[in-house]
Design a protein around this motif. Structure first.
Motif, mmCIF file in Angstrom:
data_model
loop_
_atom_site.group_PDB
_atom_site.id
_atom_site.type_symbol
_atom_site.label_atom_id
_atom_site.label_comp_id
_atom_site.label_asym_id
_atom_site.label_seq_id
_atom_site.Cartn_x
_atom_site.Cartn_y
_atom_site.Cartn_z
ATOM 1 N N UNK A 1 26.378 26.150 15.628
ATOM 2 C CA UNK A 1 25.846 26.406 16.955
ATOM 3 C C UNK A 1 25.027 27.693 17.046
ATOM 4 N N UNK A 2 25.151 28.578 16.063
ATOM 5 C CA UNK A 2 24.471 29.850 16.182
ATOM 6 C C UNK A 2 23.705 30.291 14.954
ATOM 7 N N UNK B 1 19.920 29.985 18.908
ATOM 8 C CA UNK B 1 20.509 30.585 17.724
ATOM 9 C C UNK B 1 20.620 32.096 17.870
ATOM 10 N N UNK B 2 21.356 32.711 16.931
ATOM 11 C CA UNK B 2 21.494 34.165 16.932
ATOM 12 C C UNK B 2 20.134 34.837 16.805
ATOM 13 N N UNK B 3 19.231 34.237 16.042
ATOM 14 C CA UNK B 3 17.892 34.822 15.883
ATOM 15 C C UNK B 3 17.095 34.745 17.177
ATOM 16 N N UNK C 1 16.869 28.156 27.380
ATOM 17 C CA UNK C 1 17.597 26.894 27.265
ATOM 18 C C UNK C 1 17.675 26.434 25.816
ATOM 19 N N UNK C 2 18.725 25.667 25.507
ATOM 20 C CA UNK C 2 18.779 24.974 24.235
ATOM 21 C C UNK C 2 17.614 23.988 24.160
ATOM 22 N N UNK C 3 17.082 23.798 22.959
ATOM 23 C CA UNK C 3 16.030 22.794 22.773
ATOM 24 C C UNK C 3 16.640 21.408 22.898
ATOM 25 N N UNK D 1 10.955 23.957 22.866
ATOM 26 C CA UNK D 1 10.939 24.795 21.673
ATOM 27 C C UNK D 1 10.802 26.254 22.075
ATOM 28 N N UNK D 2 11.465 27.120 21.323
ATOM 29 C CA UNK D 2 11.540 28.534 21.676
ATOM 30 C C UNK D 2 10.452 29.315 20.945
#
Length: 808
Positions: free
Chosen positions: A205-206, A561-563, A579-581, A612-613
């Motif tokens: 998850x991360x 993610x952590x990044x 938000x999560x993708x 997408x981030x």
């Protein structure tokens, strides 16, 4: 030491159980001609007890309570045999069984299509507490392919799996970088990577990067379920990649194997394995040592892997298991090269002081319980206690190493989780239906220490002055999830699958981002909680006994993610509503076997990757500019994936004393492009806005084709393979001309050939040999922006290997 202590304890438990034998059934399995049948499954129906027949067709099943049972014997290509019997305390019964040949169904033809067609299968509709029906999936049978397994050569291993893009910059074989459908191969992080069904990455998850890859010599098969696996396994868009290790030998009390490989550039690998079954117990253990100097300068590697598995039938209904895996690595990283250096000599390296190390310990407990003939439970508990350590000179590749203090980065992973699954069969519409439900809890903690001032030496040394890590971050992810998926069978030809998954994710990050002139730059604590539901629907239609149409639509996601939560500088801003993708995978295909000498799987796919981030520049009211990380846009991957394998000798002659030839083609045509995706840059203090719409997604070749031919004659086999991969861009802007640091620019198309052969000699001993990159092509598949680069990461040139396998 933990591994040694556990091995001693299990050995003591095993030895005491040998004196508790109760009763015994034994016998011989043969075919209609009286020949022994090896590998037949012999089970007591409705229990967890079972064994397999050995080379001579013999079997023994002991130490089970007195009572009434049904003995069942099955093997692909034969009719299932069963018989009821009663047995008393300390009684011995003998059953000599003759199996009758039977018609092959689709699930069986995948493992027995032809004398020459081996190595690639599909999963059955339901298996191992999961539903596979209606989903694009592949099973790679490692023992049936000719490949350089000592080096985990992924180009050969995934040769028959269409659409797999591979980063070939790790010649040591320690880390695997694969992806499909236009996704990034970076340490396989778009896959949910598991081993024997449990997590082996730091944090799915991360921080889902796969630093650990088991030795292929102990892997029985690799199971790949594309994005439709999201309902039962969660992230990511790429789907599930599960390494299934070789299980304890159920046909003998003890077997041992030693596989030793030598090769180019100082390669030496020794893999040693033991396993067996005795009464209620079965066990397996392996140890592998692998080292070499690497094809490139400064490419030394030294790895150790160890694994132990012990299973115990506590009762007829309950089986308990314990596994643990340990890995440690010492890897010198040759770094990247510029385009000019690559053209001059792609083997060269200007980084002699860069080292990488990943100690990895993965324990696991499991239990399987048969509640009733139609319902069973499976429970797993697992953890990862690991590190990711690097030291080196990390400035751009066009800067000469000043031989000063190196940069040290260290991650410490402490994770644990549990999964409980239930499988139940019930009757509806006059057909047997299957419902699988599950619950998951995961807690992952990452202690990140970066930008440390290390030594000025040349060796692997991660020491720094006390408290001298300028970046010190703590990241924690807690994930709970529940899912339910059902197979609705309406008749023998048509079925539907439907399911949903609920996710709750809570992420927290805090700590020090940097240290400037002795002043800590503290990161404002970030806590994010989200809840959502994923839906999925699939179908299968069996056109014949050996062919079927399949289709599936499943929602997918990629967690923040952590990044994504780590700003490069304290002046940067993370969107509080990040938000999560989200998105979905869609598949439609036709697969199976036409006659016993043609296998195929042809399909269309579409992968929609939304939210997408990315990072854009924005201005404050005072005119100052800052970087803002948020959800920027989407990308869509669509295309064709095809796999066809043909055995012309069987097709023309049915049988041949001169051997068999089979030909395969694995084809993928991928159109991975950005949709509405706004980006910015700063020029002369002004923000310039543009849109990536229509640009090709980075690291996404438009074609990935592999072709091969295998010749078999008795115990001899030889395989030739050609990989033909198209060009790709290394950045979303689709930059063609490389920059001075070689971090962006075109990644050219390439073709590379491999040749491998094997010969099984006396009993089960074997000799294997091969040449990887037969024509010594100079190519690369990656431009790295940071570690293990930066710069161009060349793939290995021509290498040779020779393997001797001994089995007792």
């Amino acid at each position: 030491m933990r591994f040694v202590y556990s091995l001693l304890i299990c050995s003591l438990l095993f030895s005491t159980e040998l004196f508790a034998q109760k009763n015994l059934i034994k016998g011989r399995i043969s075919d209609e001609n009286g020949n022994p049948v090896r590998g037949a499954s012999i089970v007591l129906e409705g229990t967890v007890r079972g064994v397999q027949s050995d080379l001579n067709g013999r079997y023994e099943l002991k130490d089970f309570p007195k009572g009434n049972y049904t003995l069942m014997v099955s093997l692909v290509g034969f009719q299932t045999w069963s018989e009821e019997f009663s047995i008393g305390e300390q009684e011995t019964k003998e059953f000599d069984i003759t199996l009758q040949e039977g018609d092959l169904l689709l699930s069986e033809v995948n493992v027995s299509a032809s004398r020459g067609i081996l190595g690639q299968e599909n999963l059955p509709e339901v298996s191992d507490f999961r539903i596979n029906a209606g989903k694009k999936n592949e099973v790679i049978k490692i023992g049936e392919i000719n490949a350089n397994l000592a080096m985990n050569n992924s180009r050969q291993i995934f040769g028959k799996t269409p659409g797999m893009s591979i980063w070939e910059n790790d010649g040591s074989g320690i880390q695997l970088g694969v992806a499909s459908r236009g996704l990034s191969p970076n340490r396989s992080w778009e896959f949910n990577v598991r081993m024997n069904g449990y997590d082996i990455t730091p944090d799915p998850m991360g921080y889902p990067e796969a630093y650990f890859t088991p030795p292929m010599e102990v892997v029985e098969q690799i199971e790949i379920i594309r994005g439709a696996s999201s309902l039962q396994y969660g992230p990511q868009f790429g789907g599930l990649m599960n390494f299934v290790l070789r299980k304890p030998d159920k046909s003998t009390r003890f077997t041992a194997e030693s596989i030793n490989t030598v090769g180019s550039y100082g390669l030496f690998s020794s893999f040693n394995y033991i396993g067996g079954t005795e009464g209620k117990w079965n066990y397996t253990a392996y140890y592998q040592k692998r080292r070499g100097d690497g094809w490139r300068e400064n490419g030394f590697f030294n790895t150790d892997h160890a694994h132990l598995e012990v299973n115990y039938a506590a009762s007829n209904r309950l089986k308990l298991g314990y596994e643990m895996t340990y890995m440690t690595t010492e890897t010198q990283q040759p770094g990247g090269v510029t385009d000019a250096q690559f053209e001059e000599d792609s083997r060269q390296s200007t980084r002699s002081r860069n080292w990488f190390n990943t100690p990895w310990f993965i324990p696991s407990l499991s239990a399987e319980y048969i509640v009733s003939p139609s319902t069973k439970l499976n429970w797993k508990a697992f953890g990862t206690f690991a590190e990711r350590n690097s030291v080196g000179f990390m400035r751009p590749i066009n800067q000469e190493d000043d031989l000063g203090n190196r940069q040290v980065d260290r991650d410490f992973y402490t994770t644990y989780g549990t999964e409980l699954r239930m499988s139940t069969n019930y009757e509806l519409f006059g057909q047997e239906q299957t419902l699988i439900t599950g619950f998951r809890y995961f807690n992952g903690a990452i202690d990140r220490r970066q930008l440390g001032t290390g030594t000025a030496g040349f060796e692997m040394d991660f020491s720094v002055r006390e408290g001298d890590f300028r970046r010190q971050l703590d990241f924690n992810n807690i994930n709970t999830a529940a899912f339910a998926e059902n197979v609705f069978r309406f008749n023998d030809k048509f079925l539907l699958t439907a399911g949903l998954r609920y996710e709750n994710i809570r992420s927290n990050m805090e700590g020090q981002l940097n240290l400037t002139n002795g002043v800590p730059q503290t990161l404002e604590p970030i806590t994010r909680t989200r809840n959502f539901v994923l839906l999925g629907l699939g179908a299968e239609y069996h056109v014949t006994k050996t062919t079927e149409f399949y289709t599936n639509f499943s929602q997918a996601y990629r967690p923040v993610l952590i990044s994504d939560l780590t700003p490069p500088a304290t002046t940067d801003v993370i969107d509080p509503n990040l938000q999560d993708s989200r998105g979905y995978n869609f598949d439609f295909g036709y697969r199976g076997s036409i006659f016993p000498y043609v296998k195929f799987d042809l399909g269309y796919f579409q992968l929609n990757y939304q939210d997408r981030i990315g990072t854009i520049a924005q201005s404050r009211q005072d005119g100052s500019i800052y970087q803002f990380r948020t959800n920027l846009g989407n990308s869509i991957s669509r295309g064709f994936e095809g796999y066809v394998e043909f055995d012309p000798v069987t097709a023309i002659f049915e049988s041949s004393r001169f051997g068999y030839l089979h030909l395969f083609a694995s084809l993928a045509f991928i159109d991975a492009t950005y949709g509405d995706f706004e980006v910015t840059s700063v020029s002369n203090g002004e923000i310039v806005t543009r849109n990536l719409e229509g640009n090709q997604v980075e690291n996404a070749p438009r074609k990935i084709n592999r072709f091969g031919a295998t010749y078999n004659l008795g115990k001899f086999s030889m395989t030739w393979q050609l990989s033909d991969v198209g060009e790709a861009f290394s950045d979303a802007s689709n930059t063609v001309e490389p920059n001075a640091t070689a971090t962006v620019g075109l990644i050219p198309a390439y073709q590379v050939q491999d040749l491998s052969a094997s010969w099984n000699v006396w009993k089960q001993h074997s000799i294997k040999a091969g040449v990887n990159n037969l024509t010594d092509e100079r190519y690369f598949t990656r431009r790295a922006g940071g570690y293990p680069g930066p710069g161009i990461m060349p793939a290995d040139g021509r290498t040779f290997y020779l393997t001797l396998g001994l089995k007792f």
